[in-house]
Design an enzyme around this catalytic site. Structure first.
Site, mmCIF file in Angstrom:
data_model
loop_
_atom_site.group_PDB
_atom_site.id
_atom_site.type_symbol
_atom_site.label_atom_id
_atom_site.label_comp_id
_atom_site.label_asym_id
_atom_site.label_seq_id
_atom_site.Cartn_x
_atom_site.Cartn_y
_atom_site.Cartn_z
ATOM 1 N N LYS A 199 -29.737 -12.866 -4.200
ATOM 2 C CA LYS A 199 -30.607 -13.733 -5.312
ATOM 3 C C LYS A 199 -30.130 -13.817 -6.473
ATOM 4 O O LYS A 199 -29.678 -13.056 -6.981
ATOM 5 C CB LYS A 199 -31.847 -13.066 -5.020
ATOM 6 C CG LYS A 199 -32.811 -13.657 -5.925
ATOM 7 C CD LYS A 199 -34.333 -13.013 -5.953
ATOM 8 C CE LYS A 199 -35.212 -13.703 -6.552
ATOM 9 N NZ LYS A 199 -36.520 -13.217 -6.388
ATOM 10 N N LYS A 252 -30.496 -16.777 -1.747
ATOM 11 C CA LYS A 252 -31.656 -17.494 -2.455
ATOM 12 C C LYS A 252 -30.786 -17.775 -3.915
ATOM 13 O O LYS A 252 -30.576 -16.851 -4.557
ATOM 14 C CB LYS A 252 -32.752 -16.756 -2.676
ATOM 15 C CG LYS A 252 -33.770 -17.401 -3.861
ATOM 16 C CD LYS A 252 -34.984 -16.441 -3.831
ATOM 17 C CE LYS A 252 -36.069 -17.036 -4.711
ATOM 18 N NZ LYS A 252 -37.060 -16.235 -4.672
HETATM 19 N N1 LIG Z 1 -39.766 -12.096 -7.700
HETATM 20 C C1 LIG Z 1 -38.919 -13.050 -8.139
HETATM 21 C C2 LIG Z 1 -39.578 -14.425 -7.769
HETATM 22 C C3 LIG Z 1 -38.616 -15.705 -7.758
HETATM 23 C C4 LIG Z 1 -38.715 -16.100 -8.925
HETATM 24 C C5 LIG Z 1 -38.209 -15.546 -10.255
HETATM 25 O O1 LIG Z 1 -36.911 -15.076 -10.251
HETATM 26 O O2 LIG Z 1 -39.113 -15.490 -10.991
HETATM 27 C C6 LIG Z 1 -38.659 -16.558 -6.555
HETATM 28 C C7 LIG Z 1 -39.625 -15.926 -5.580
HETATM 29 N N2 LIG Z 1 -39.120 -15.171 -4.660
HETATM 30 C C8 LIG Z 1 -38.700 -17.866 -6.814
HETATM 31 C C9 LIG Z 1 -38.860 -18.811 -5.632
HETATM 32 C C10 LIG Z 1 -38.690 -20.123 -6.054
HETATM 33 O O3 LIG Z 1 -38.356 -20.654 -7.092
HETATM 34 O O4 LIG Z 1 -39.170 -20.842 -5.292
#
Ligand SMILES: NCC[C@H](CC(=O)O)[C@@H](CN)CCC(=O)O
Ligand SMILES: [Zn+2]
Length: 329
Positions: A199, A252
């Site tokens: 991610k 992601k």
């Molecule tokens: N736990 C992190 C959430 C993270 C966004 C962030 O980094 O703030 C993602 C959610 N799992 C964002 C998802 C998205 O942007 O759709």
């Protein structure tokens, strides 16, 4: 002489073109993200995320019924505590038995037994500082405390009935800690562990943070989400999470990270690979279509087919409702 130069015959017909694809997009590949508010009757449009809403638990059944009828198979839940004073340094509210996520897991399991319920596991929506863990005094993540807390939250969601827990925190070692706790609690046999293994930090999560109120109150997530240039780091994180017991590897964002999706499939050839088309990608497609760059449906289908081509068989996508209409099967 050599005739292998003639390729057109292999894709001159629509069915022949479909046969050229290793994977075909089907409804069972889609996971639909839901924002669950702690205001039970809320239904608020999220301005930066076209057609997406934050909903309280009392709005869920009416919203999900038609989607389930159209073939929705899976949702991933994100809790949004709006009640003032809920957030604290430890993200205590994350596994509140009366909180939005635990309650909606129970409701969805009871009301829609055919739906596969994924619970996102993180603290950023529940911490006063908005980071994805518990902090040291210097503002960096306290890994041991964060991993212990995240694994407790994952177990709470599993015990509430989640089929799958998906830690999106990016703390080191949380996959092993969650898997061990699921085993200790005697639920590991019925709970899938979906790791957000690769991610990346970047600018594509803004609309989500608007919706979930999960912006970091200071700094950013660059010390725990991966640097966009870190392909080797991503490969190492993927291998680590596979070895720690992940059942699914997620990448992601998706569109700008398809090389990582194909790396995940190469490194985890024996596991399903998931990809999350994040809020920024979703909003970009809408904005571009509105600006007349392309037809939305064509662009959405092309983007999702590309994620499949890279090696994913599970896609977390805000376009799920449209895809349920557009996909025949
Ligand atoms: N736990 C992190 C959430 C993270 C966004 C962030 O980094 O703030 C993602 C959610 N799992 C964002 C998802 C998205 O942007 O759709
Ligand atoms: Zn987080």
């Amino acid at each position: 002489g050599e005739i292998s130069s003639q390729l057109h015959g292999g894709y001159s017909h629509p069915l022949a073109r479909a046969w050229q694809a290793e994977r075909q997009l089907t409804k069972s590949m889609l996971i639909y993200p839901l924002f669950i508010s702690d205001q039970d009757d809320e239904e608020t449009l999220i301005p930066s995320l076209p057609n997406q809403h934050r909903r309280g638990i009392n709005r869920l059944v009416a919203f999900l019924e038609p989607l389930v009828h159209k073939g929705l198979r899976s949702v991933i839940l994100f809790g949004v505590p709006l009640t003032p004073g809920t957030k604290d340094q430890l993200g205590t509210a994350a596994d509140d038995p009366n909180g939005p996520v635990v309650r909606s897991i129970r409701l969805i399991r009871q009301r829609f037994p055919q739906l596969y319920v994924v619970a996102d596991v993180c603290l950023c929506e529940y911490t006063s500082h908005g980071h994805c863990g518990i902090l040291r005094d210097d503002g960096s993540l306290n890994n041991a405390m964060s991993v212990d807390r995240i694994s407790d939250v994952a177990v709470a969601y599993a015990q509430a009935g989640a089929h799958c827990v998906a830690p999106s925190d990016m703390n080191d070692g949380r996959i092993r800690a969650i898997k061990l706790k699921l085993i200790e609690e005697g639920v590991a046999h019925r709970v899938m562990l979906m790791s957000y293994a690769a991610k990346f930090s970047g600018c594509l999560y803004g609309p989500f943070r608007d919706a979930a109120g999960s912006c970091p109150s200071f700094g950013d997530r660059k010390c725990y989400q991966l640097p966009p240039g870190g392909r080797g780091l991503a490969r190492r994180a993927i291998v680590r999470d596979i070895n720690e017991g992940a059942d699914v590897i997620m990448v992601k964002p998706a569109g700008q990270y398809l090389d990582i999706v194909s790396d995940a499939k190469e490194l985890g050839k024996d596991l399903p690979v998931a990809a999350y088309q994040v809020s920024g990608e979703y909003a970009m497609l809408h904005a571009a279509a509105k600006a007349g760059v392309f037809d939305l449906k064509s662009a959405v289908l092309e983007a999702h087919e590309s994620i499949l081509r890279a090696g994913a068989t599970i896609i977390v996508t805000y376009f799920t409702p449209e895809l349920l209409d557009w996909l025949g099967n």
